[in-house]
Design a protein around this motif. Structure first.
Motif, mmCIF file in Angstrom:
data_model
loop_
_atom_site.group_PDB
_atom_site.id
_atom_site.type_symbol
_atom_site.label_atom_id
_atom_site.label_comp_id
_atom_site.label_asym_id
_atom_site.label_seq_id
_atom_site.Cartn_x
_atom_site.Cartn_y
_atom_site.Cartn_z
ATOM 1 N N THR A 147 36.277 33.960 66.700
ATOM 2 C CA THR A 147 36.810 35.385 66.565
ATOM 3 C C THR A 147 37.422 35.282 65.058
ATOM 4 O O THR A 147 38.034 34.550 64.485
ATOM 5 N N SER A 148 37.389 36.746 64.386
ATOM 6 C CA SER A 148 37.803 36.925 63.329
ATOM 7 C C SER A 148 37.979 38.295 62.925
ATOM 8 O O SER A 148 37.419 39.174 63.664
ATOM 9 N N ASN A 149 38.959 38.509 62.049
ATOM 10 C CA ASN A 149 39.137 39.922 61.523
ATOM 11 C C ASN A 149 38.195 40.065 60.209
ATOM 12 O O ASN A 149 37.963 41.212 59.814
ATOM 13 N N LEU A 150 37.495 38.955 60.117
ATOM 14 C CA LEU A 150 36.676 39.125 58.908
ATOM 15 C C LEU A 150 35.023 39.011 59.411
ATOM 16 O O LEU A 150 34.940 38.138 60.336
ATOM 17 N N THR A 151 34.291 39.494 58.443
ATOM 18 C CA THR A 151 32.807 39.386 58.744
ATOM 19 C C THR A 151 32.715 38.009 58.196
ATOM 20 O O THR A 151 33.333 37.343 57.551
ATOM 21 N N MET A 152 31.326 37.633 58.415
ATOM 22 C CA MET A 152 30.951 36.026 57.988
ATOM 23 C C MET A 152 31.020 36.044 56.580
ATOM 24 O O MET A 152 31.603 34.910 55.811
ATOM 25 N N ASP A 153 30.673 37.007 55.687
ATOM 26 C CA ASP A 153 30.667 36.922 54.296
ATOM 27 C C ASP A 153 31.879 36.969 53.962
ATOM 28 O O ASP A 153 32.537 36.428 52.798
ATOM 29 N N TYR A 193 33.593 39.518 65.386
ATOM 30 C CA TYR A 193 34.598 40.074 64.334
ATOM 31 C C TYR A 193 35.027 41.458 64.579
ATOM 32 O O TYR A 193 34.252 42.477 65.271
ATOM 33 N N GLY A 194 36.202 41.817 64.126
ATOM 34 C CA GLY A 194 36.490 43.081 64.399
ATOM 35 C C GLY A 194 38.019 43.595 63.952
ATOM 36 O O GLY A 194 38.583 42.492 63.529
ATOM 37 N N LYS A 195 38.493 44.509 64.222
ATOM 38 C CA LYS A 195 39.809 44.876 64.023
ATOM 39 C C LYS A 195 40.810 44.182 64.791
ATOM 40 O O LYS A 195 40.300 43.926 65.994
ATOM 41 N N PHE A 196 41.867 44.049 64.461
ATOM 42 C CA PHE A 196 43.270 43.612 65.230
ATOM 43 C C PHE A 196 43.268 44.259 66.539
ATOM 44 O O PHE A 196 43.409 45.450 66.656
ATOM 45 N N GLY A 197 43.277 43.249 67.596
ATOM 46 C CA GLY A 197 43.426 44.016 69.066
ATOM 47 C C GLY A 197 42.379 44.589 69.740
ATOM 48 O O GLY A 197 42.610 45.393 70.825
ATOM 49 N N VAL A 198 41.150 44.564 69.162
ATOM 50 C CA VAL A 198 39.931 45.288 69.923
ATOM 51 C C VAL A 198 39.551 44.371 71.224
ATOM 52 O O VAL A 198 38.609 44.941 71.732
ATOM 53 N N PHE A 253 28.443 39.444 65.476
ATOM 54 C CA PHE A 253 28.598 40.739 66.206
ATOM 55 C C PHE A 253 29.876 41.248 65.756
ATOM 56 O O PHE A 253 30.827 40.564 66.083
ATOM 57 N N ARG A 254 29.724 42.641 65.677
ATOM 58 C CA ARG A 254 31.154 43.378 65.289
ATOM 59 C C ARG A 254 31.396 43.681 66.917
ATOM 60 O O ARG A 254 30.672 44.446 67.501
ATOM 61 N N LEU A 255 32.686 43.652 67.218
ATOM 62 C CA LEU A 255 33.360 44.308 68.370
ATOM 63 C C LEU A 255 34.057 45.452 68.123
ATOM 64 O O LEU A 255 35.138 45.443 67.451
ATOM 65 N N GLU A 256 33.985 46.486 68.622
ATOM 66 C CA GLU A 256 34.311 47.953 68.261
ATOM 67 C C GLU A 256 35.525 48.149 69.319
ATOM 68 O O GLU A 256 35.469 47.561 70.392
ATOM 69 N N GLY A 257 36.354 49.106 68.769
ATOM 70 C CA GLY A 257 37.157 49.628 70.008
ATOM 71 C C GLY A 257 38.551 49.771 69.135
ATOM 72 O O GLY A 257 38.872 49.742 68.105
ATOM 73 N N ASP A 300 39.497 30.757 67.519
ATOM 74 C CA ASP A 300 39.926 32.147 67.571
ATOM 75 C C ASP A 300 40.627 32.326 66.213
ATOM 76 O O ASP A 300 41.586 31.576 65.789
ATOM 77 N N ASP A 301 40.590 33.520 65.660
ATOM 78 C CA ASP A 301 41.218 34.089 64.381
ATOM 79 C C ASP A 301 40.979 33.184 63.255
ATOM 80 O O ASP A 301 41.958 33.156 62.554
ATOM 81 N N ILE A 302 39.866 32.754 63.093
ATOM 82 C CA ILE A 302 39.666 31.987 61.971
ATOM 83 C C ILE A 302 39.488 32.867 60.802
ATOM 84 O O ILE A 302 39.290 34.031 61.008
ATOM 85 N N GLY A 303 40.106 32.346 59.614
ATOM 86 C CA GLY A 303 40.463 33.148 58.400
ATOM 87 C C GLY A 303 41.624 33.772 58.407
ATOM 88 O O GLY A 303 41.954 34.143 57.236
ATOM 89 N N ALA A 304 42.417 33.528 59.358
ATOM 90 C CA ALA A 304 43.930 34.065 59.208
ATOM 91 C C ALA A 304 44.843 32.851 58.847
ATOM 92 O O ALA A 304 45.902 33.125 58.615
ATOM 93 N N GLU A 305 44.362 31.916 58.929
ATOM 94 C CA GLU A 305 45.283 30.647 58.627
ATOM 95 C C GLU A 305 45.229 30.412 56.934
ATOM 96 O O GLU A 305 44.927 31.042 56.175
ATOM 97 N N SER A 306 46.616 29.672 56.554
ATOM 98 C CA SER A 306 46.560 29.407 55.294
ATOM 99 C C SER A 306 45.419 28.493 54.759
ATOM 100 O O SER A 306 45.317 27.670 55.217
ATOM 101 N N ASN A 307 44.860 29.063 53.678
ATOM 102 C CA ASN A 307 43.682 28.514 53.183
ATOM 103 C C ASN A 307 44.024 27.234 52.355
ATOM 104 O O ASN A 307 45.004 27.156 51.597
ATOM 105 N N ASN A 308 43.156 26.192 52.452
ATOM 106 C CA ASN A 308 43.693 24.818 52.033
ATOM 107 C C ASN A 308 42.276 24.124 51.796
ATOM 108 O O ASN A 308 41.419 24.182 52.932
#
Length: 295
Positions: free
Chosen positions: A247-253, A155-160, A285-289, A214-222
């Motif tokens: 991969t996600s922009n969100l932490t697991m929590d 997880y981490g910010k967009f584009g890292v 793991f958080r990916l920084e950058g 990839d990018d789990i959590g960015a989908e429309s929740n249902n």
């Protein structure tokens, strides 16, 4: 001038001189002489092998000249086939390398992902921030010790570079003969509009050798998607001990909280059931950058 076919010369027995000249030319070739000697061919064997000797010399001449042989990219090889000469074709080093590259690319399936990810290498992954090392090492350990390591939740910010690292991993695994499906999860959900189609697709991807959502959590929740698609995929992969990455922009929590919020309101326990499987399958793991997409 191209060598005449021995069959043509033999068919025209009226031109005995032409046939004799062609036969002499074949038998005068040093490769043919060596082959006859090495295999201790008797005169009758030599005579019955003339057409194959002729084929070999014609195809070998094409190969040396860089022209296509009977099988393009394959070199003619003379061999002893139960007492008579025969010709087979062996792939050149360049052909083998090309076929290996094609085979490698087939092991990486991209769904909703940039097509140029097929060309990303593990050496392309940047380590320009010390805070990226832990995530990098976890993925590197998985590559080196497949299938004895769990997956990774990046997880981490967009584009890292989360998706980029997963693509690099997939291509590295492909070199070892391991197949990976990289699926942009929001696109997967939105592109399969029918429930039956979505369930069929989920049934297929749940079985793949290595899976990246990839990018789990960015989908429309249902709640139906969560419980009948995501839960089913993760349950199967957990039971079968199949490596799974996220991969996600969100932490697991944060992902758990998002999965709990549907039109029905707060559904904490269904979300916890899904996240229990995510946590079982992967380590966070958080990916920084910096944002590398707009750099």
């Amino acid at each position: 001038m191209a060598m005449e076919s021995i069959a043509d010369a033999m068919a025209n027995r009226l031109d005995v001189k032409k046939y004799q000249e062609l036969t002499a030319k074949i038998l005068d070739n040093s490769e043919i002489q060596t082959f006859i000697q090495d295999n201790a061919f008797e005169p009758a064997q030599v005579t019955k092998s003339l057409s194959k000797f002729n084929e070999y010399l014609k195809e070998k001449a094409k190969f040396v000249a860089g022209e296509p042989t009977k099988i393009a990219g394959y070199e003619p090889i003379l061999f002893n086939n139960e007492g008579f000469a025969d010709v087979t074709y062996r792939a050149t080093a360049a052909t083998l390398a090309k076929e290996a590259e094609i085979s490698k690319k087939r092991r990486v399936k991209l769904i909703g992902m940039p097509k140029d990810f097929a060309n990303v290498t593990w050496d392309d992954v940047l380590l320009d921030d010390a805070n990226r090392v832990a995530a990098y090492q976890a993925v590197a350990d998985f590559i080196a010790d497949y299938p004895n390591q769990n997956g990774v939740y990046l997880y981490g910010k967009f584009g890292v570079g989360k998706s980029f690292m997963m693509a690099a991993m997939a291509n590295k695994l492909a070199e070892k003969g391991i197949s990976t499906s990289l699926i942009h999860y929001p696109s997967f959900i939105s592109d399969n509009t029918g429930f039956d189609e979505l369930k069929w697709q989920a049934n297929e991807i749940k079985k793949v050798q290595v899976l990246v959502l990839d990018d789990i959590g960015a989908e429309s929740n249902n709640d139906w998607i969560r419980d009948n698609i995501l839960q089913v995929i993760l349950q199967y992969r957990m039971q079968e001990n199949l490596p799974t990455f996220f991969t996600s922009n969100l932490t697991m929590d944060e992902l758990e909280a998002r999965l709990a919020m549907t039109k029905k309101g707060d559904e904490t326990w269904p979300a916890k059931r899904v996240m229990e499987r995510v946590r079982k399958l992967s380590k966070e793991f958080r990916l920084e950058g910096e944002n590398r997409r707009n750099g």
